[in-house]
Every structure is written in structure tokens, then in C-alpha cells.
Design a protein around this motif. Structure first.
Motif, PDB file in Angstrom:
ATOM      1  N   LEU A  36       6.805  53.710  79.978  1.00 13.70           N
ATOM      2  CA  LEU A  36       7.138  53.161  81.484  1.00 13.70           C
ATOM      3  C   LEU A  36       8.163  51.894  81.029  1.00 13.70           C
ATOM      4  CD1 LEU A  36       3.850  53.121  83.402  1.00 13.70           C
ATOM      5  CD2 LEU A  36       5.626  54.799  83.517  1.00 13.70           C
ATOM      6  N   PRO A  37       9.088  51.860  81.758  1.00 10.51           N
ATOM      7  CA  PRO A  37       9.302  52.636  83.264  1.00 10.51           C
ATOM      8  C   PRO A  37      10.147  53.828  82.835  1.00 10.51           C
ATOM      9  CG  PRO A  37      10.684  50.897  83.258  1.00 10.51           C
ATOM     10  CD  PRO A  37      10.019  50.629  82.005  1.00 10.51           C
ATOM     11  N   LEU A  38      10.338  54.903  83.968  1.00  8.83           N
ATOM     12  CA  LEU A  38      11.123  56.066  83.739  1.00  8.83           C
ATOM     13  C   LEU A  38      11.991  55.716  84.950  1.00  8.83           C
ATOM     14  CD1 LEU A  38       8.477  58.806  82.825  1.00  8.83           C
ATOM     15  CD2 LEU A  38       9.870  57.455  81.583  1.00  8.83           C
ATOM     16  N   PRO A  39      12.983  55.090  84.759  1.00 12.42           N
ATOM     17  CA  PRO A  39      13.724  54.601  86.173  1.00 12.42           C
ATOM     18  C   PRO A  39      14.653  55.621  86.915  1.00 12.42           C
ATOM     19  CG  PRO A  39      14.658  53.578  84.025  1.00 12.42           C
ATOM     20  CD  PRO A  39      13.547  54.316  83.588  1.00 12.42           C
ATOM     21  N   ARG A  40      15.201  56.594  85.877  1.00 14.62           N
ATOM     22  CA  ARG A  40      15.902  57.507  86.565  1.00 14.62           C
ATOM     23  C   ARG A  40      15.061  58.586  87.189  1.00 14.62           C
ATOM     24  NH1 ARG A  40      19.087  58.927  81.276  1.00 14.62           N
ATOM     25  NH2 ARG A  40      17.268  57.889  80.471  1.00 14.62           N
ATOM     26  N   LEU A  42      15.631  59.108  91.445  1.00 14.54           N
ATOM     27  CA  LEU A  42      15.889  60.415  92.012  1.00 14.54           C
ATOM     28  C   LEU A  42      15.042  61.111  92.952  1.00 14.54           C
ATOM     29  CD1 LEU A  42      17.976  62.840  92.011  1.00 14.54           C
ATOM     30  CD2 LEU A  42      16.815  63.694  90.351  1.00 14.54           C
ATOM     31  N   GLY A  43      13.678  60.686  92.260  1.00 13.52           N
ATOM     32  CA  GLY A  43      12.471  61.069  93.232  1.00 13.52           C
ATOM     33  C   GLY A  43      12.555  60.409  94.632  1.00 13.52           C
ATOM     34  N   ILE A  93      14.802  61.549  82.887  1.00 14.14           N
ATOM     35  CA  ILE A  93      15.949  62.688  83.161  1.00 14.14           C
ATOM     36  C   ILE A  93      17.177  62.224  82.955  1.00 14.14           C
ATOM     37  CG2 ILE A  93      14.213  63.992  84.529  1.00 14.14           C
ATOM     38  CD1 ILE A  93      15.416  62.699  86.982  1.00 14.14           C
ATOM     39  N   ASP A  94      18.138  63.103  83.057  1.00 15.91           N
ATOM     40  CA  ASP A  94      19.612  62.965  83.289  1.00 15.91           C
ATOM     41  C   ASP A  94      19.560  63.015  84.848  1.00 15.91           C
ATOM     42  OD1 ASP A  94      22.201  63.156  84.127  1.00 15.91           O
ATOM     43  OD2 ASP A  94      22.621  64.272  82.016  1.00 15.91           O
ATOM     44  N   GLU A  95      20.085  61.601  85.403  1.00 14.40           N
ATOM     45  CA  GLU A  95      19.887  61.741  86.809  1.00 14.40           C
ATOM     46  C   GLU A  95      20.773  62.655  87.538  1.00 14.40           C
ATOM     47  OE1 GLU A  95      19.599  58.228  90.206  1.00 14.40           O
ATOM     48  OE2 GLU A  95      19.830  57.408  87.949  1.00 14.40           O
ATOM     49  N   ILE A 134      15.384  67.174  81.868  1.00 15.95           N
ATOM     50  CA  ILE A 134      15.266  66.402  80.901  1.00 15.95           C
ATOM     51  C   ILE A 134      16.281  65.732  79.940  1.00 15.95           C
ATOM     52  CG2 ILE A 134      14.978  68.115  79.265  1.00 15.95           C
ATOM     53  CD1 ILE A 134      12.461  66.982  78.154  1.00 15.95           C
ATOM     54  N   ASP A 135      16.382  64.518  79.582  1.00 18.87           N
ATOM     55  CA  ASP A 135      17.221  63.824  78.834  1.00 18.87           C
ATOM     56  C   ASP A 135      17.077  64.057  77.425  1.00 18.87           C
ATOM     57  OD1 ASP A 135      19.050  62.002  77.792  1.00 18.87           O
ATOM     58  OD2 ASP A 135      18.176  60.207  78.659  1.00 18.87           O
TER      59      ASP A 135
END
Length: 398
Positions: free
Chosen positions: A347-351, A355-356, A116-118, A123-124
Motif C-alpha cells: 500500500l498504497p495503490l494510488p492509481r 480510477l476506481g 495499474i496503468d491509469e 496491470i502496470d
């Protein structure tokens, strides 16, 4: 307000729980009047006049030609996926409710999770671009918390690669991007009218679109493959909305502006009340977006606040403020997808994960008064100020 928060030995600040998503009932007598009309007609399902009216009302609110009302939004997504002929892989954000992914997998489509866009939580598009392969047939955007996704960028991406573009718009009726109502973006969108949504039909959903052919297939498939007639033209299921559900939906939509105003007032009250709490910020609409404020989402910066999101959530819950931490973990960390990351997520999905770990959804809607919002803010500030003691107490709690 008690002398001490409950987690530190005080009496809970609220005798009755405050919920995220407590159902809005803007006009109970009106809903009962419509339900009684359906009972008097003895027409309770199968394209009755209330369902047809609800479909017209939803289409008008979304600014589209077609609305097909259904029993719930998950089934609406499944019918749309089948009617659109999606196959192979579909790219979607991992930061969404698990139903977005499950409906794809249920229909034999592989969900591929995007970061994602943090700043927006949506979604990015640039990451989505990197995930496109010869197996990709579509993109499923999500208007997170009612904040519209980057529709222009996703339109361009879908057109460039010849992909179908759909939106899980469960949170977003009444929102708009660039002055255009959510509902008319992509090839089709799906609304939810679950009881927890600010516009509800007890339980329900709808596909909205300007695509005549797609709308005809969706309408046929949601009634055993036979539209509103008797001739079967395709495979189908029973996804119809009942007249009782439509009665509540009509009543909710008649009060759309009022309910958005209620949400906006509570959002502004939280923004003012939490302004001085270190490490706490509210998610705000982007400059192009008008939002319904269905969800009020705070972020907790543990370093600045001196308390973690999870500890703060536990402490508020002890005081009967039943906050939520959607969507943590992201779908890619949830069964069954976590077992096969090579198939579902680069992976990973850092943003997504960052945020989560920070977000906290606060009670709002007609089930929460402005005075109660003020008290939640005061309680939250007190818990943050006593961060070390609160953290120690939560960790001692079995």
C-alpha cells in the motif's frame, strides 16, 4: 423525458430498469433447437457433442489448439491454478473482480496486488517487476473490460524471471491485441460465459491454451482427475459443462460478430451523446487493441462535472438506469485482504483507487435500444447540469 429527474421529484425516466450485463439472447429458437437435440439424445453432460462443438468453436475464436469448457470461470481458474502447479505468490492487479484473487487464495496461493496503468486500467508491468520476490511463481494479468493487457511487456517479464503467465480473460473473448485474438497470450487464459457476459452459456467458463501438456492436465482435473476415460491419474474435481449450457454457448458464438457490432453501435452512440457533458469521458481502446465493447465505461471528473461519480450513479439509478461502479473498491480494500495488507499489497495503490473512484459502467447490449441510449445520455447531461441540486437531493435521501 420527464420534466424533472426522479431524484428531483420527477417520474423515473424509464418504466423498466436498464441493466449493465442484461443477458443477450441472440437466437432463442436456435438455442432451444440444440437443447431439444440434447434431450432427444438423453446425453445431458459428460463430454456430449454440444460441449465438444463449443470447445472447438471457442478454440477457433481464440486462435488456439485447446479449449476445456467448464461449469463457470471461477472453477476454470481454480483448475488452471492447480494444473499449473502455482504456489507461493502470484502478482495480479487489484483492479479486477474479486474472483480473480479468491481463486488463487482458495488454491493456497497468496495474491499480491499490483497497481495499474491509469490510462488503460490494466496491470502496470513496472510495478509488477518491483513486487517479484523469491516466493513469486506467476503473474495473472486481466484484460480489463475487454481491453487487452500489456501482453508484450508481461511476456518479457515472465520470461526474465521464469514465471508462469496466465490471464483472467473473463471480459475479453472477441478482443485482440496487435491483430492477435485474446486467448493465445501467456501460458493459458480463462474466459467467462456467465449470463452477464456478451457471449454467454447461461453459466460457464473455459481454459484456452496452446500448451499440450497443460491442456491434458486441465482436462483430467476437471473430471475427477481422469480425463474422459475411467483411469484416475491425479486429484480432480467435477467442473464439467453441461450440454444445455453448451447449446446457449454455441448459439452465442454463432452471433459473435453481430453482438460485437451491437456493442460498437451503442458505444459510438454514447460517445456522441455524452461528448458535450462536462467532466464525463468514455474509456477508449488503445491503438493496438480491438475490443468487444462488452462494457461501456465512463469516467466522472468531479471537479469538471460539478457532481461526484457516486451522486451521479445514485441519481441515474433513481431513474431506473442501473449503472455499476466496478471495481470500487479494489480487491486490496476487500475482505479478507484488507485485514492483512502486508501480505497482499504494498500500500498504497494510488492509481487503482483513483480510477476506481471515477468509473461508471453504462447499460449496453441487445437489452438496450439506441433510442434508450440517447435518453440515458440526455438524462445524464441534465443531471450534470443540475449538479448542486442533484447532490443535495441525493444527500437528503435516507
Amino acid at each position: 423525458m420527464p420534466a424533472e429527474p426522479a431524484v428531483l421529484g420527477g417520474t423515473p425516466a424509464f418504466a423498466e430498469p436498464l441493466h449493465v450485463g442484461r443477458p443477450n439472447i441472440p437466437d432463442g429458437p436456435r438455442a432451444m433447437e440444440l437443447i431439444q437435440q440434447a434431450i432427444d439424445r438423453r446425453w445431458l453432460t459428460a463430454f456430449g457433442p454440444l460441449v465438444k462443438q463449443f470447445e472447438r468453436d471457442v478454440a477457433a475464436a481464440a486462435g488456439v489448439k485447446h479449449c476445456v469448457a467448464m461449469c463457470n470461470a471461477s472453477v476454470a481458474l481454480q483448475v488452471l491454478i492447480r494444473a499449473a502447479g502455482l504456489r507461493g505468490e502470484v502478482i495480479l492487479p487489484s483492479f479486477t473482480f474479486i474472483a480473480t484473487a479468491h481463486t488463487l487464495l482458495w488454491e493456497g496461493v497468496t495474491p499480491v496486488f499490483c497497481d495499474i496503468d491509469e490510462e488503460t486500467g490494466n496491470i502496470d508491468p513496472e510495478h509488477a517487476r518491483r513486487l517479484i520476490t523469491d516466493r513469486t511463481t506467476g503473474i495473472m494479468g486481466v484484460h480489463l473490460w475487454g481491453h487487452p493487457a500489456p501482453t508484450k511487456e508481461l511476456d518479457a517479464l515472465a520470461e526474465e524471471f521464469g514465471l508462469r503467465l496466465f490471464y483472467d480473460s473473463a471480459h475479453a473473448i472477441g478482443s485482440a491485441r496487435g491483430g492477435r485474438a485474446v486467448g493465445g497470450f501467456g501460458h493459458a487464459e480463462v474466459f467467462s460465459f456467465h449470463a452477464t457476459k456478451f457471449i454467454n452459456s447461461f453459466e460457464g467458463g473455459a481454459v484456452v491454451t496452446d500448451d499440450d501438456a497443460l491442456a491434458e492436465r486441465v482436462r483430467s482435473m476437471h473430471n475427477y482427475g481422469r480425463g474422459e476415460g475411467e483411469i484416475v491419474s491425479s486429484i480432480g474435481t467435477n467442473a464439467k459443462m453441461t450440454e444445455v449450457a453448451a447449446a446457449m454457448g454455441i448459439t452465442s458464438l454463432e452471433n459473435l460478430d453481430f453482438l460485437i457490432e451491437v456493442n460498437r453501435e451503442r458505444y459510438e452512440r454514447y460517445a456522441a451523446g455524452l461528448a458535450g457533458a462536462p467532466g464525463l469521458t468514455l474509456r477508449r481502446p488503445g491503438p493496438e487493441n480491438d475490443v468487444n465493447h462488452q462494457y461501456i465505461v465512463a469516467e466522472v471528473d468531479e471537479t469538471a462535472a460539478g457532481i461526484s461519480r457516486d451522486v451521479l450513479a445514485a441519481a441515474l439509478t433513481a431513474d431506473n438506469v442501473l449503472v455499476r461502479t466496478h471495481f470500487d473498491p479494489g480487491c486490496h480494500r476487500t475482505e479478507p485482504y484488507v485485514r492483512d495488507p502486508g501480505r497482499h499489497a504494498p500500500l498504497p495503490l494510488p492509481r487503482t483507487e483513483a480510477l476506481g473512484a471515477r468509473v461508471l459502467m453504462l447499460p449496453t447490449g441487445t437489452g438496450v435500444t439506441l433510442d434508450e441510449v440517447d435518453r440515458v445520455c440526455a438524462l445524464t447531461a441534465r443531471l450534470v447540469a443540475a449538479g448542486d441540486a442533484v447532490t443535495a437531493a441525493v444527500r437528503r435521501t435516507p
